[in-house]
Design an enzyme around this catalytic site. Structure first.
Site, PDB file in Angstrom:
ATOM      1  N   ASN A  79      51.036  17.951  18.873  1.00 18.05           N
ATOM      2  CA  ASN A  79      50.660  17.444  17.541  1.00 18.05           C
ATOM      3  C   ASN A  79      51.189  16.080  17.239  1.00 18.05           C
ATOM      4  O   ASN A  79      50.612  15.209  16.403  1.00 18.05           O
ATOM      5  CB  ASN A  79      51.517  18.636  16.636  1.00 18.05           C
ATOM      6  CG  ASN A  79      50.971  19.848  16.625  1.00 18.05           C
ATOM      7  OD1 ASN A  79      49.869  20.346  17.287  1.00 18.05           O
ATOM      8  ND2 ASN A  79      51.346  20.661  16.031  1.00 18.05           N
TER       9      ASN A  79
ATOM     10  N   THR B  11      22.883 -12.971 -14.269  1.00 11.19           N
ATOM     11  CA  THR B  11      23.431 -11.779 -14.866  1.00 11.19           C
ATOM     12  C   THR B  11      22.419 -10.926 -15.116  1.00 11.19           C
ATOM     13  O   THR B  11      21.328 -11.261 -15.472  1.00 11.19           O
ATOM     14  CB  THR B  11      24.509 -11.898 -16.138  1.00 11.19           C
ATOM     15  OG1 THR B  11      23.665 -12.581 -16.885  1.00 11.19           O
ATOM     16  CG2 THR B  11      25.424 -13.070 -15.582  1.00 11.19           C
ATOM     17  N   HIS B  12      22.890  -9.574 -14.707  1.00  9.69           N
ATOM     18  CA  HIS B  12      21.542  -8.430 -15.049  1.00  9.69           C
ATOM     19  C   HIS B  12      20.447  -8.966 -14.188  1.00  9.69           C
ATOM     20  O   HIS B  12      19.378  -8.485 -14.651  1.00  9.69           O
ATOM     21  CB  HIS B  12      21.004  -8.276 -16.384  1.00  9.69           C
ATOM     22  CG  HIS B  12      22.180  -8.673 -17.606  1.00  9.69           C
ATOM     23  ND1 HIS B  12      22.730  -7.261 -18.100  1.00  9.69           N
ATOM     24  CD2 HIS B  12      22.899  -9.627 -17.995  1.00  9.69           C
ATOM     25  CE1 HIS B  12      23.689  -7.732 -18.837  1.00  9.69           C
ATOM     26  NE2 HIS B  12      23.771  -8.899 -19.008  1.00  9.69           N
TER      27      HIS B  12
ATOM     28  N   SER C 185       5.996  -5.580  11.334  1.00 10.77           N
ATOM     29  CA  SER C 185       5.069  -4.493  11.234  1.00 10.77           C
ATOM     30  C   SER C 185       4.180  -4.193  11.810  1.00 10.77           C
ATOM     31  O   SER C 185       3.666  -5.099  12.524  1.00 10.77           O
ATOM     32  CB  SER C 185       4.723  -4.504   9.727  1.00 10.77           C
ATOM     33  OG  SER C 185       3.728  -3.587   9.432  1.00 10.77           O
TER      34      SER C 185
ATOM     35  N   LYS D 177       4.115  -9.317   7.954  1.00 14.83           N
ATOM     36  CA  LYS D 177       5.404  -9.151   7.607  1.00 14.83           C
ATOM     37  C   LYS D 177       6.449  -9.249   8.523  1.00 14.83           C
ATOM     38  O   LYS D 177       6.542  -9.676   9.621  1.00 14.83           O
ATOM     39  CB  LYS D 177       5.314  -7.571   7.512  1.00 14.83           C
ATOM     40  CG  LYS D 177       4.408  -6.833   6.454  1.00 14.83           C
ATOM     41  CD  LYS D 177       5.331  -6.795   5.116  1.00 14.83           C
ATOM     42  CE  LYS D 177       5.991  -5.389   5.092  1.00 14.83           C
ATOM     43  NZ  LYS D 177       6.652  -5.068   3.836  1.00 14.83           N
TER      44      LYS D 177
ATOM     45  N   ASN E 144      10.262  -8.314   8.206  1.00 16.84           N
ATOM     46  CA  ASN E 144      11.213  -7.586   7.245  1.00 16.84           C
ATOM     47  C   ASN E 144      12.602  -7.704   7.762  1.00 16.84           C
ATOM     48  O   ASN E 144      13.000  -7.863   8.868  1.00 16.84           O
ATOM     49  CB  ASN E 144      10.871  -5.971   7.957  1.00 16.84           C
ATOM     50  CG  ASN E 144       9.448  -5.592   7.363  1.00 16.84           C
ATOM     51  OD1 ASN E 144       8.840  -6.169   6.294  1.00 16.84           O
ATOM     52  ND2 ASN E 144       8.843  -4.687   8.125  1.00 16.84           N
TER      53      ASN E 144
ATOM     54  N   GLU F 196      19.140  -4.612   5.485  1.00 11.63           N
ATOM     55  CA  GLU F 196      18.783  -3.037   4.867  1.00 11.63           C
ATOM     56  C   GLU F 196      19.697  -2.086   5.513  1.00 11.63           C
ATOM     57  O   GLU F 196      20.232  -1.276   5.014  1.00 11.63           O
ATOM     58  CB  GLU F 196      17.231  -2.623   5.034  1.00 11.63           C
ATOM     59  CG  GLU F 196      15.947  -3.717   4.353  1.00 11.63           C
ATOM     60  CD  GLU F 196      14.893  -3.196   4.883  1.00 11.63           C
ATOM     61  OE1 GLU F 196      14.151  -2.329   4.315  1.00 11.63           O
ATOM     62  OE2 GLU F 196      14.377  -3.948   5.924  1.00 11.63           O
TER      63      GLU F 196
ATOM     64  N   GLN G 175      41.728  18.152  13.475  1.00  8.98           N
ATOM     65  CA  GLN G 175      40.977  17.891  14.400  1.00  8.98           C
ATOM     66  C   GLN G 175      39.648  17.309  13.710  1.00  8.98           C
ATOM     67  O   GLN G 175      38.689  16.374  14.525  1.00  8.98           O
ATOM     68  CB  GLN G 175      40.511  18.875  15.523  1.00  8.98           C
ATOM     69  CG  GLN G 175      39.574  18.434  16.556  1.00  8.98           C
ATOM     70  CD  GLN G 175      39.570  19.577  17.797  1.00  8.98           C
ATOM     71  OE1 GLN G 175      40.658  19.903  18.290  1.00  8.98           O
ATOM     72  NE2 GLN G 175      38.839  20.299  17.813  1.00  8.98           N
TER      73      GLN G 175
ATOM     74  N   LYS H 126      38.612  12.825  13.500  1.00 12.33           N
ATOM     75  CA  LYS H 126      38.157  11.703  14.506  1.00 12.33           C
ATOM     76  C   LYS H 126      36.650  11.473  14.588  1.00 12.33           C
ATOM     77  O   LYS H 126      36.554  10.006  14.262  1.00 12.33           O
ATOM     78  CB  LYS H 126      38.647  12.357  16.047  1.00 12.33           C
ATOM     79  CG  LYS H 126      40.012  12.114  16.146  1.00 12.33           C
ATOM     80  CD  LYS H 126      40.449  12.638  17.419  1.00 12.33           C
ATOM     81  CE  LYS H 126      41.639  13.581  17.341  1.00 12.33           C
ATOM     82  NZ  LYS H 126      41.747  14.501  16.109  1.00 12.33           N
TER      83      LYS H 126
HETATM   84  N1  ARG Z   1      42.608  18.320  19.675  1.00 18.45           N
HETATM   85  C1  ARG Z   1      43.795  18.476  18.738  1.00 18.45           C
HETATM   86  C2  ARG Z   1      43.162  17.411  17.577  1.00 18.45           C
HETATM   87  O1  ARG Z   1      42.491  16.711  17.500  1.00 18.45           O
HETATM   88  C3  ARG Z   1      44.795  18.174  19.476  1.00 18.45           C
HETATM   89  C4  ARG Z   1      46.317  18.608  18.746  1.00 18.45           C
HETATM   90  C5  ARG Z   1      46.162  20.169  18.913  1.00 18.45           C
HETATM   91  N2  ARG Z   1      47.244  20.834  18.626  1.00 18.45           N
HETATM   92  C6  ARG Z   1      47.349  21.946  18.298  1.00 18.45           C
HETATM   93  N3  ARG Z   1      48.585  22.691  18.152  1.00 18.45           N
HETATM   94  N4  ARG Z   1      46.569  22.819  18.617  1.00 18.45           N
HETATM   95  O2  ARG Z   1      43.866  17.498  16.619  1.00 18.45           O
END
Ligand code: ARG
Length: 463
Positions: free
Chosen positions: A115, A160-161, A282, A288, A290, A295, A327, A330
């Protein structure tokens, strides 16, 4: 005795290994392997501290140190075999460390939990992204400064606008974006300063009974201090949310600019020519060219802000401290970071390469009665009309020009005097777009002189 297929890290209380579906939903190694370098840096700092405090013997710490370097080099060389059964980057590294150095590897996890480990790794990763965003923003601002300096006195219509409003300078328009990206830069720095505290040593949630030195690990990892509350340390993801918020606002700025580039590069506007390097053709329409990069930059806000919302939703109902929900932080942040950096780099490249079409800008600046306000101001200044009356007189002149199918400077003096007898030849001076912009000398105004001052200020600030 536990089943041989149960997990080597916690198999003690398990009779069987996980179901395949459980493994699939549980594993994060598919994405969190991107934090391998941070994970090993965290482990090295932790191991060194375990040695310095006498919690682990010097010889075991030395074996761990060397082993971690070996694992790192395997990951860098691409020879490391990541295992889904080992769930995440933390256990993959530790398991490999065990293979490489044997028993001492088992001491690394003393006074630590995944953790605080994941919170530390992820903070280090996000910190690197804030640094990359800072570099990307500075590079983009410098490219804008170059454009602004070259075109400090080129006139273009200000809108403006999206209706012609008053003439402005190209340099002034570029510098508006410098101000916007400067605020992003300040938010990036601000977020970095606030997030730079170490969760390491919070352990699972309550701290540890071992005599660890959290200040030592914090310092080794470049953090300003250890986080003061262990529950907060393992359950906080504000740093990721701040990154996503900062990234969202920045992506919004990029998107607005991209939108302007799309409009400006159209055949109807022709304000800018984008380089071939940042355009595509294109497959069916040979004429064209682009503005695809613009975009796509415009579209990136979708996934970046989406990531911000997604992580907010993940976090909003979580009781303290760690929950596995976290988790899910990420992938959102990885994707947002990748796309923000790409968008910043692409925008920098486009700005560096694009050329403003000075003549088209000037022609457009002079059309659409863009100097009507200058005329009204002249009536106030020279004829001492109340502004409301000047506005009315000017409106009548615009209507007259419209019926004649010409612009304000094309009206004859008699026409002007027909609407207000006091108007003299001198009025024509303010009807020209160059005089118009040059007259807007108020601080922050569009006059080339003011634009050059701002360019110089930012050049000095950015170095
Ligand atoms: N892979 C977990 C995460 O991304 C790591 C921490 C996991 N901790 C646990 N007590 N299971 O959060």
């Amino acid at each position: 005795m536990s089943d041989t297929t149960s997990n080597q890290m916690w198999g003690g209380r398990f009779a069987a290994g996980p179901d395949a579906i459980m493994e699939a939903i549980n594993a994060s190694i598919g994405f969190d392997q991107r934090m391998a370098a941070q994970d090993i840096a965290g482990s090295r700092a932790h191991a060194a501290m375990l040695g310095a405090t006498g919690i682990v013997s010097p010889s075991d710490v030395e074996a761990i140190r060397k082993g971690l370097l070996t694992v790192l080099s395997e990951i860098e060389a691409g020879t490391f075999v990541f295992s889904t059964a080992l769930e995440d980057i933390h256990m993959n590294v530790e398991s490999r460390l065990t293979e490489v150095i044997g028993t001492p590897a088992g001491r690394l996890h003393t006074a630590r939990s995944r953790n605080d480990q994941v919170a530390t790794d992820f903070r280090l990763w996000v910190r690197d992204q804030l640094d990359a965003a800072e570099a990307g923003l500075v590079a983009l601002m410098k490219a804008l400064l170059t454009q602004a300096e070259a075109g400090a006195d080129w006139v273009m219509p200000g809108f403006t606008h999206l209706q012609t409003a008053q003439p402005v300078t190209w340099g002034h328009h570029m510098m508006a974006y410098v101000e916007m990206f400067a605020r992003d830069l300040s938010r990036v720095r601000d977020a970095r300063a606030r997030m730079n505290e170490s969760p390491l040593g919070a352990a699972a949630l309550a701290g540890t009974s071992f005599p660890i030195d959290r200040h030592m690990t914090a310092e080794a990892l470049g953090f300003d201090r250890p986080m003061a509350n262990s529950l907060d340390a393992v359950s906080d993801r504000d740093f990721a949310l701040e990154f996503l918020s900062v990234a969202s606002i920045c992506a919004m700025h990029l998107s607005r600019f991209a939108e302007e580039l799309v409009i400006w590069s159209s055949a109807q506007f022709r304000f800018v020519t984008l380089s071939d390097r940042f355009s595509t053709g294109s497959s069916i329409m040979p004429q064209k060219k682009n503005p695809d990069a613009a975009e796509l930059i415009r579209a990136k806000i979708g996934r970046i802000f989406g990531a911000n919302v997604a992580l907010m939703m993940v976090m909003k109902g979580l009781p303290l401290a760690y929950s596995k929900d976290m988790q899910e932080d990420k992938e959102q942040v990885f994707d947002a970071a990748d796309n923000l950096m790409l968008a910043l780099a692409a925008m920098e490249g486009m700005v560096k390469d694009m050329s403003a079409n000075r003549d088209a800008l000037e022609r457009a600046a002079a059309s659409g009665f863009s100097t009507a306000t200058d005329l009204a101001d002249w009536l106030v200044r020279v004829l001492d009309l109340p502004f409301r009356q000047a506005h009315h007189v000017t409106g009548a002149l615009v209507a007259l020009a419209e019926t004649k199918g010409c612009d304000l400077p094309d009206l004859a003096l008699e026409d002007l005097q027909g609407v207000h007898a006091g108007i003299t030849e001198a009025v024509f001076e303010v009807l020209g777009v160059h005089n118009s912009v040059a007259s807007r000398l108020s601080y922050g105004g569009t006059a080339p002189m003011r634009v050059r001052e701002q360019v110089a200020r930012w050049q000095e600030t950015l170095g």
